[in-house]
Design an enzyme around this catalytic site. Sequence first.
Site, short mmCIF file in Angstrom:
data_model
loop_
_atom_site.label_atom_id
_atom_site.label_comp_id
_atom_site.label_asym_id
_atom_site.label_seq_id
_atom_site.Cartn_x
_atom_site.Cartn_y
_atom_site.Cartn_z
N SER A 1 3.78 2.12 5.66
CA SER A 1 4.51 3.33 5.27
C SER A 1 5.15 3.98 6.50
O SER A 1 6.36 4.27 6.52
CB SER A 1 3.52 4.30 4.60
OG SER A 1 4.04 5.59 4.52
N LYS B 1 9.45 3.67 7.73
CA LYS B 1 10.30 4.87 7.87
C LYS B 1 10.83 5.01 9.30
O LYS B 1 11.98 5.35 9.52
CB LYS B 1 9.48 6.13 7.55
CG LYS B 1 9.33 6.37 6.07
CD LYS B 1 8.65 7.68 5.82
CE LYS B 1 7.22 7.69 6.27
NZ LYS B 1 6.23 7.89 5.24
N ARG C 1 0.54 7.32 -4.19
CA ARG C 1 -0.73 7.22 -3.44
C ARG C 1 -1.42 8.56 -3.33
O ARG C 1 -2.63 8.67 -3.42
CB ARG C 1 -0.46 6.66 -2.02
CG ARG C 1 -0.20 5.17 -1.99
CD ARG C 1 0.31 4.74 -0.63
NE ARG C 1 -0.59 5.11 0.44
CZ ARG C 1 -0.19 5.39 1.70
NH1 ARG C 1 1.07 5.33 2.04
NH2 ARG C 1 -1.07 5.72 2.61
N ASP D 1 9.04 3.30 0.03
CA ASP D 1 7.90 4.03 0.59
C ASP D 1 7.81 5.42 -0.04
O ASP D 1 6.72 5.90 -0.36
CB ASP D 1 8.02 4.16 2.11
CG ASP D 1 6.97 5.13 2.64
OD1 ASP D 1 5.78 4.80 2.52
OD2 ASP D 1 7.33 6.22 3.10
N HIS E 1 5.65 10.65 14.86
CA HIS E 1 5.08 10.74 13.52
C HIS E 1 3.60 11.06 13.64
O HIS E 1 2.94 10.59 14.55
CB HIS E 1 5.27 9.39 12.81
CG HIS E 1 5.03 9.47 11.34
ND1 HIS E 1 6.04 9.76 10.45
CD2 HIS E 1 3.91 9.31 10.59
CE1 HIS E 1 5.55 9.76 9.23
NE2 HIS E 1 4.26 9.49 9.28
N1 URA Z 1 2.12 9.21 6.98
C1 URA Z 1 2.95 8.37 6.33
O1 URA Z 1 4.15 8.42 6.50
N2 URA Z 1 2.44 7.47 5.52
C2 URA Z 1 1.14 7.37 5.29
O2 URA Z 1 0.75 6.53 4.54
C3 URA Z 1 0.27 8.25 5.96
C4 URA Z 1 0.78 9.17 6.80
#
Ligand code: URA
Length: 408
Positions: free
Chosen positions: A182, A186, A167, A160, A81
């Site tokens: 967040s 995930k 956001r 999320d 990620h």
């Molecule tokens: N990536 C994400 O999945 N969430 C965030 O809040 C910032 C970057």
Amino acid sequence: MIVDIINKKRNGQELSYHELDVFFNGYLDGKVKDYQMSSLLMAICIQGMSDEEIFSLTKIFIDSGDVLDLSFLPGVTVDKHSTGGIGDKTTLVIAPIVASLGIPVLKMSGRGLGYTGGTIDKLESIPGFRIDLSDEEVMHQVEDIGIVITGQTASLAPMDKKIYALRDVTGTVSSIPLIASSIMSKKIAAGADKILIDIKVGNGALLQTREEAEKLSELVIKIGKIYQKEVRTIVSDMNIPLGYCIGNSLEVLEAIKILQGNERDNNLTKLCIDLASEMVCMSKGVTKQDAIDMILDSIQSGIAYQKFLELVQAQHGNIDLLSTSKKVKIIKASQSGVIQSISAIELGKLSVSLGAGRTTMEDTIDYGVGLELLKQVGDSVQKGQEILKIYYRKLPSLPDFNHIFLIK
Ligand code: URA
């Protein structure tokens, strides 16, 4: 009362698991309104959260949906990620490379956030490419061809997903506790054995300082421990854009060039090799150098690009129809010298004003617009030489490029 919870956080007090649960699940059910959630998110941005609150929020996010069981896949699965950057198309490059080495890649990616682009928006620039696969389709495809890149499925951390979109348009993106919960909700819901997180720092990133990046790194590792997941992080620079292109189809074309072995050594190719080799090390337990050799082989032999084509075909994309806007404007250097810096944030803002990103939740993206750098930091230029190509549909008012390209 909902407003009491907002007041408590605004006053800097710690919220209990129960209070967070009531508030966030109330939002998912529609009982808590957008304006109330925006207000609490802003209070969290300003007051922060304790580790305990962050762990609670992560759990509430995870519990809002399903957790995938990937135990049927061979070997050790590794998810990756990025906290998001300008021109960050690393997933498009490294997912096929890693999958071509026999490591299954099941990647759930996001849309653009703030001025940073999102992998899902980029993939959608390929006509026909489906990013809304169901859990069943995801499982079949990863078993079948060893790679899938899709949007967050409806059943994974749905809370999320709803909050991420809010956001993005309420100035509540750059909060370390919110980013940590967040991302980790995930990643844990997506079921991989191990997780690699690319934390970006710089003017074009959500985080501006190395200290903030280290704080986020500590937090994601701690959250990983709670769920028995090894988490590694790489902190990478986001003061200058990654690679040459910013904008959705332009970035896909750049990723293809790298996968075909046609791209020179630059900050993007180096980061791709760093991330991909870390994933290979985490999965196969080989040395970093062996992992790098395997990656370079997979590009040179064409199997990495082949895997990318398999992915596109499996998700119904037609790569031959990928296109960029035909209207282009060239920007030239206003003086001779060496390019000292190129501002990622300013180019990110310009690409959003061209239509490559969103400023409200309802905005639609123009996939064919964006920017192509014709020169990189460290290159010498002559006055009048071309440095930037703007692909546009309708030209917005343009910034002062002398502030974006620092030439000395
Ligand atoms: N990536 C994400 O999945 N969430 C965030 O809040 C910032 C970057």
